[in-house]
Scaffold this motif. Sequence first.
Motif, short mmCIF file in Angstrom:
data_model
loop_
_atom_site.label_atom_id
_atom_site.label_comp_id
_atom_site.label_asym_id
_atom_site.label_seq_id
_atom_site.Cartn_x
_atom_site.Cartn_y
_atom_site.Cartn_z
N TYR A 72 20.42 69.61 -38.39
CA TYR A 72 21.02 68.95 -37.23
C TYR A 72 21.81 69.96 -36.40
O TYR A 72 22.52 70.82 -36.94
N PRO A 110 20.48 57.37 -44.37
CA PRO A 110 19.84 56.77 -43.19
C PRO A 110 20.26 55.33 -42.93
O PRO A 110 20.26 54.87 -41.79
N CYS A 142 23.03 55.21 -40.47
CA CYS A 142 22.76 55.69 -39.13
C CYS A 142 22.51 54.51 -38.18
O CYS A 142 22.04 53.45 -38.59
N THR A 154 15.56 60.60 -36.69
CA THR A 154 16.43 61.57 -37.33
C THR A 154 15.60 62.69 -37.93
O THR A 154 14.40 62.53 -38.19
N ASP A 178 19.34 62.50 -32.22
CA ASP A 178 19.34 62.19 -33.65
C ASP A 178 20.30 61.04 -33.92
O ASP A 178 21.51 61.15 -33.68
N ASP A 179 19.76 59.95 -34.41
CA ASP A 179 20.56 58.75 -34.64
C ASP A 179 21.56 58.89 -35.78
O ASP A 179 22.43 58.02 -35.95
N CYS A 180 21.43 59.94 -36.60
CA CYS A 180 22.35 60.11 -37.71
C CYS A 180 23.56 60.97 -37.36
O CYS A 180 24.45 61.17 -38.19
#
Length: 474
Positions: A136, A174, A177, A189, A202-204
Amino acid sequence: MSAPTPRALLLTTCLALACGDDSGGSASATMGGTTSTPPPTTGGEVPTGSSGMSQGTGSESDAAATTDEVAPTTSASATTTTSGGIKLDVGTVSDFGVGDCDCNTAAEFGYIWVANSPESTVSKIDTGTVQEVGRYLTRADAAGNPSRTSVSISGRAVAVANRHQGLVKIWANPEDCDPNNNGAPGLQTSSGAGDVLAWGEDDCVAWYTDFPGFTTQRPVAWAPGTFNEFTCRWENERLWTAGCGGGFAPGFGDGDPDVALVDGDTGEILQTLTLTGYGCNGFGPYGGAVDSTGNLWLTLNNGNLAFVDIETFAYVIHPKPANVQSYGMTVDSKDRVWVTSYSADNGVARYDPVTMTWDIITEIKQYSQSGIAQGADGRIWVAGSFANMGNLNGVAGIDPETLAVTTYLATTSNGKGVSVDGKGFIWRAGGNTASRVDPDDGTETNYSGLNAAYTYSDMTGFGVANVAGCQPAG
């Protein structure tokens, strides 16, 4: 806060009487904002193989991971407190009363988080499979130069500090998230090193907090929070960070540092404090760790310790011995502070805040600088190339009570980072390799997909769980 234990009461009494002072490098911390005279501090010594400070990027290591940070020459700060006084609940080991709930409800996730400094990313490595399962960005411009990572006691999230400023939180699970975070339907993600999503996609990535006043920002450490036995969840998880402004380049600072306490859920800065008399020393506060009640300990590169109370924000500066050139740090299960040292005559030192005295280990000479962590069995682990063992590259285990060096284990990684996972394995990370080592027989498993990694801190969450009296089950 829970009621002070006898250890906490002893510490409060010691502070009030300024007791525990001796000639062996002890610190006398007094109440009410008065000043004590610390021992003199030597300038930073360049370890073997070091080229000193990197003037261009402000990082401990360049893309080839060959340059070590060495502190500019500094004098020790005077002991200081805020005018409101200080209360130290050091030693108050939490009694969670969680019944059938596991203290660390997310321990089964089992991840270690390692910063890839030059590419401004952090790698998420499964501690069971020793494979990278996510990578990330840590800042929008991919120029954050991250180093320290800290995992919450719940194991659910990591916070990463960028040396060029900025703090980011990333969810480990996850299920935590937000699939709507980036505005697109479904969860997007990262799945590994070759799948780094653009910033904001990135949704996380839970939140990012900017610290525009900082030109350098290294320490990050989660406080334990509160365990809700009815929901089997940790709540009110806050985290600490610190930094300085006024640097001649990103990664450096001038003047006195600021400490910030951050809301772990939102990223909101809850409170800040200037540590007057605790100069930035070029790099700013270098390492950070919490004690059993979430109070913050900081160290400077070749500088003194600082303590900040999480409830009152009062602080104390504890001078170090002149021959301890401090680098990495941790707090053990008895709330004693440990630092590695790159002095020519000692490699590890332990500070007891109750007696306000230092103990120094001379068998290990840390010319290469290192992180430090306490293992599941209590041993203190440091990394290095140990001359007394034929220049063995690896990790060494220290008995926390006798200070005897009991164990030497070889590692493939030659990185500075040392951490412990939920199953008790020792990790060493740096360069392109993270090594997982069994502390009982020395067997090793490696992951070699990192990029000039430079991380030493509580990379797994074991550190904060350990001091809180709640070792994760793995």
